[in-house]
Design a protein around this motif. Sequence first.
Motif, mmCIF file in Angstrom:
data_model
loop_
_atom_site.group_PDB
_atom_site.id
_atom_site.type_symbol
_atom_site.label_atom_id
_atom_site.label_comp_id
_atom_site.label_asym_id
_atom_site.label_seq_id
_atom_site.Cartn_x
_atom_site.Cartn_y
_atom_site.Cartn_z
ATOM 1 N N UNK A 126 0.652 -1.001 0.045
ATOM 2 C CA UNK A 126 0.616 -0.067 0.299
ATOM 3 C C UNK A 126 0.898 1.161 0.002
ATOM 4 N N UNK A 127 1.767 1.160 0.115
ATOM 5 C CA UNK A 127 3.186 2.357 0.461
ATOM 6 C C UNK A 127 2.794 3.553 -1.278
ATOM 7 N N UNK A 128 3.890 4.376 -1.767
ATOM 8 C CA UNK A 128 3.818 4.672 -2.423
ATOM 9 C C UNK A 128 5.253 4.310 -3.078
ATOM 10 N N UNK A 129 5.645 3.411 -4.482
ATOM 11 C CA UNK A 129 6.447 3.281 -4.845
ATOM 12 C C UNK A 129 7.681 3.262 -4.455
ATOM 13 N N UNK A 130 8.178 4.727 -4.143
ATOM 14 C CA UNK A 130 9.300 5.186 -3.287
ATOM 15 C C UNK A 130 9.694 4.581 -2.263
ATOM 16 N N UNK A 131 8.710 4.875 -1.587
ATOM 17 C CA UNK A 131 8.811 4.916 -0.126
ATOM 18 C C UNK A 131 8.827 2.944 -0.243
ATOM 19 N N UNK A 132 8.152 2.169 -0.862
ATOM 20 C CA UNK A 132 8.239 0.979 -0.447
ATOM 21 C C UNK A 132 9.752 0.512 -1.404
ATOM 22 N N UNK A 152 18.651 4.100 -6.488
ATOM 23 C CA UNK A 152 17.389 4.388 -7.590
ATOM 24 C C UNK A 152 17.455 6.030 -7.869
ATOM 25 N N UNK A 153 18.980 6.485 -8.168
ATOM 26 C CA UNK A 153 19.394 7.968 -8.565
ATOM 27 C C UNK A 153 18.169 9.028 -8.102
ATOM 28 N N UNK A 154 18.520 8.779 -6.679
ATOM 29 C CA UNK A 154 18.240 10.052 -5.791
ATOM 30 C C UNK A 154 18.877 10.437 -4.522
ATOM 31 N N UNK A 155 18.825 11.335 -4.076
ATOM 32 C CA UNK A 155 20.095 12.457 -3.274
ATOM 33 C C UNK A 155 19.762 11.492 -1.638
ATOM 34 N N UNK A 156 21.356 11.446 -0.714
ATOM 35 C CA UNK A 156 20.988 10.687 -0.033
ATOM 36 C C UNK A 156 19.660 11.275 1.180
ATOM 37 N N UNK A 157 19.684 12.419 0.501
ATOM 38 C CA UNK A 157 18.224 13.162 1.798
ATOM 39 C C UNK A 157 17.185 12.304 1.364
ATOM 40 N N UNK A 158 17.259 12.587 0.421
ATOM 41 C CA UNK A 158 15.235 11.937 -0.480
ATOM 42 C C UNK A 158 15.500 10.256 0.364
ATOM 43 N N UNK A 159 16.225 10.044 0.423
ATOM 44 C CA UNK A 159 16.632 7.942 1.166
ATOM 45 C C UNK A 159 16.091 8.419 2.293
ATOM 46 N N UNK A 160 16.523 9.560 2.640
ATOM 47 C CA UNK A 160 16.462 8.732 4.267
ATOM 48 C C UNK A 160 14.605 9.907 4.518
ATOM 49 N N UNK A 162 12.175 9.553 2.178
ATOM 50 C CA UNK A 162 11.320 8.797 2.124
ATOM 51 C C UNK A 162 11.021 7.286 2.930
ATOM 52 N N UNK A 163 12.611 6.867 3.121
ATOM 53 C CA UNK A 163 12.369 5.631 4.850
ATOM 54 C C UNK A 163 11.970 6.042 6.031
ATOM 55 N N UNK A 164 12.142 7.247 6.495
ATOM 56 C CA UNK A 164 10.705 7.860 7.792
ATOM 57 C C UNK A 164 9.952 8.158 6.686
ATOM 58 N N UNK A 165 9.314 8.042 5.779
ATOM 59 C CA UNK A 165 7.850 8.667 5.287
ATOM 60 C C UNK A 165 7.158 6.683 5.425
ATOM 61 N N UNK A 166 7.773 6.498 5.309
ATOM 62 C CA UNK A 166 7.524 4.960 4.644
ATOM 63 C C UNK A 166 7.637 4.169 6.246
ATOM 64 N N UNK A 167 8.148 4.001 7.075
ATOM 65 C CA UNK A 167 8.242 3.605 7.973
ATOM 66 C C UNK A 167 7.617 4.014 8.951
#
Length: 183
Positions: A126-132, A152-160, A162-167
């Motif tokens: 159910x998570x958005x694709x990038x968070x998943x 994924x071709x994104x910044x480290x900040x974006x990874x953090x 997406x991880x926070x929001x996804x969790x």
Amino acid sequence: MPERVGDPGVDDPRSWSADEAVGALYAAHWQRLVALAASLMGETASAEEVVADAFVALHRRWDRLADRASAVGYLRSSVVNGARDVLKHRVVAERRRPLPDPAPDGPEEHAVRAAEHGIVLRALDALPARQREVLVLRYQGEMSEQDIAEALGISRGAVKTHAHRGLSALRAAVSRGFEQEQP
């Protein structure tokens, strides 16, 4: 036998051979020293070994012993130190002992675990694709933030982010899923 080898009424200990001295001390003090070691260690078998080692060390050192009249004190110290060494060894061995294999799950545990697994997978889907993607790469792929960012071709900040929001979303969805599963 008197407590100290050199007490009045006992031959001059300086003239004793190692065999004579250790034999006399053994006969007079073995039981008390074993009781001392056993009380320190909590069992008798190892205590007897510690005391035997103390007598062997005394025998080896007899000719170099500065004050032969204090041989009983030497034995006591050897027994206490030997008991400490055994106890330390037990603690280290216990720490390094591998954990036993867990008991195999029964059918009830398999059913519960399958239901829990299903709830987590549905919440993950159910998570958005990038968070998943970030969560799967991080926790299943065991990748670092930098590796995920590159993959994924994104910044480290974006990874953090997406991880926070996804969790957060995953926790909420799993919590709701468990609440709905209960009768």
